[in-house]
Design a protein around this motif. Structure first.
Motif: not given
Length: 438
Positions: A179-192
């Motif tokens: 769950a944390l990886l999904i949220v973190a990677l989603w936020l990472t995609n938005i930031a990138s």
């Protein structure tokens, strides 16, 4: 482990007794009937709403998050109607009988409201798979909490464990990590994506530097997100050292090409040998570079095809870059005439024809030379410069057509072979005579 098994068995027995007592009550069937009636009414109301609103064109022109929110809201109309009807039925039963006799209605209403809220919140996510995964996971947690079984489920998931190199792995730990990886990677995609938009708008950076910066920032954010997610669930990175040997062997054997293409992509971006927009020829593939990815580059051929060429091939093979330092391109046309023509007149006519072409660079005059006295006639080579290699074949065709018109006008003929078959005695052998006609 024995104590845990006894607890689980006792929990199952208690649950079975509770369910049995509930099913034998007539109030259970009344609640079930009300739920089924609310389901039918909600389905009909949802069909009526969808028939009046075009979901595909709803909120056209609005910002993407609001447009997705409105579409999800219309699509979730049956759930909203069901939740309202069941809540009303629950209120009526509370006013007329004991609260325990409407427990099933309360659970159904809470589950419906939870699903509605979750779907509205996840409407800002564009990836359909992530939306389904997050929605189902969040609703399952909400359902366990509503029926009062969230804490027992957490304890059960945490009771089974496997210890590897000092790292205790449990189903609960893996679920939290996922769950944390999904949220973190989603936020990472938005930031990138935000950083990429800012970098691509900068006119001070070359295309190669832009792509290199975007890749480095994206990879850095992904590594940071994974590190934060691992630390948040209590996994010490030093505990993963036991896997380093296996990972190294896996990379060395199974991921050689992937790593080689990744490193080759970094090299290409750093040395600026190719960049987006360059016109290149790699083997039999020619076209303009439309994108440079981590593993490959995309070369648009101009006819709808795109060649996906691994980065390693650009480092190890011969690459023709038509626009590396200068976009000026030399066009060569080979042609021939018969021996009746005046070669000086032919050269002058070819030079004048090439000079009259619209895309010919005026500062670099065309040149035509006689290259060979061949068996079939005289051979010439015409060269001229154009400012951009795009459409070079079209330029060659236009010049050759104009040259053909000039030959017709001046009475210059192009030689071509003519074969004559002579059959002696009506049977083989056959004698072939080749004549050259102008």
């Amino acid at each position: 482990m024995d104590m845990d098994l006894k607890d689980i068995i006792e929990f199952l027995h208690a649950t079975a007794r509770s369910v049995g007592a509930e099913v034998t009550s007539p109030w259970f069937y009344l609640q079930l009937g009300l739920i089924l009636a609310a389901t039918g009414i909600a389905w009909a109301a949802g069909a009526a709403v969808r028939s009046r609103f075009d979901v595909t064109s709803l909120a056209t022109g609005w910002p993407v998050p609001f447009r997705l929110f409105m579409r999800v809201l219309v699509g979730s109309a049956p759930t909203a109607v069901f939740a309202v009807l069941v809540t009303i039925a629950r209120g009526v039963m509370l006013a007329s009988t004991w609260p325990s006799r409407s427990y099933l209605l309360a659970v159904a209403a809470k589950l419906a409201f939870a699903w509605l809220i979750i779907r509205l919140i996840t409407s800002v996510i564009r990836n359909a798979f992530i939306v389904r995964l997050v929605s189902l996971s969040a609703w399952l947690i909400a359902a366990l909490s509503i029926v009062g079984q969230l804490d027992p489920a957490i304890e059960a998931l945490d009771s089974v464990s496997v210890v590897l190199g000092g790292l205790r792995l449990t189903p609960l730990l893996l679920i939290k990590l996922g769950a944390l990886l999904i949220v973190a990677l989603w936020l990472t995609n938005i930031a990138s994506n935000f950083v990429e938009n800012r970098i691509t708008r900068s006119s001070d950076l070359t295309p190669s530097i832009q792509v290199l910066l975007v890749k480095m920032i994206r990879m850095g954010l992904i590594v940071l997100a994974i590190t934060i997610a691992l630390g948040a669930v209590g996994i010490n990175l030093s505990a993963l050292a036991v896997f380093s040997g296996a990972v190294g062997v896996g990379i060395g054997i199974g991921l050689q090409k992937i790593v080689a293409n990744f490193i080759s992509g970094i090299i290409l971006l750093a040395d600026k040998s190719v960049k987006p927009g360059d016109l290149v020829t790699i083997g039999d593939s020619s076209g303009r570079i439309s994108a440079m990815k981590t593993r490959y580059i995309s070369v648009a051929a101009g006819d709808g095809r795109e060649f996906l060429i691994p980065n390693e091939d650009l480092v190890t093979q011969k690459v023709v870059n038509w626009t590396y330092t200068d976009k000026n391109t030399l066009v060569k046309i080979a042609f021939g005439t018969n021996y009746d023509a005046d070669p000086r007149l032919v050269c002058k006519l070819a030079v004048d024809t090439a000079a009259a072409a619209p895309r010919t660079i005026k500062g670099k005059p065309p040149n035509c030379i006689l290259t060979e006295f061949a068996e079939v006639g005289m051979k010439f080579s015409l060269t001229f410069w154009i400012a951009d290699p795009d459409g070079m074949d079209n330029v060659k065709s236009d010049v050759m057509l104009a040259l053909w018109d000039g030959f017709k006008r001046e009475g210059i003929r192009v030689p071509y072979p003519v074969r004559e078959l002579r059959i002696h005695g009506g049977a083989l052998p056959v004698e072939t005579v080749v004549e050259v006609s102008g």
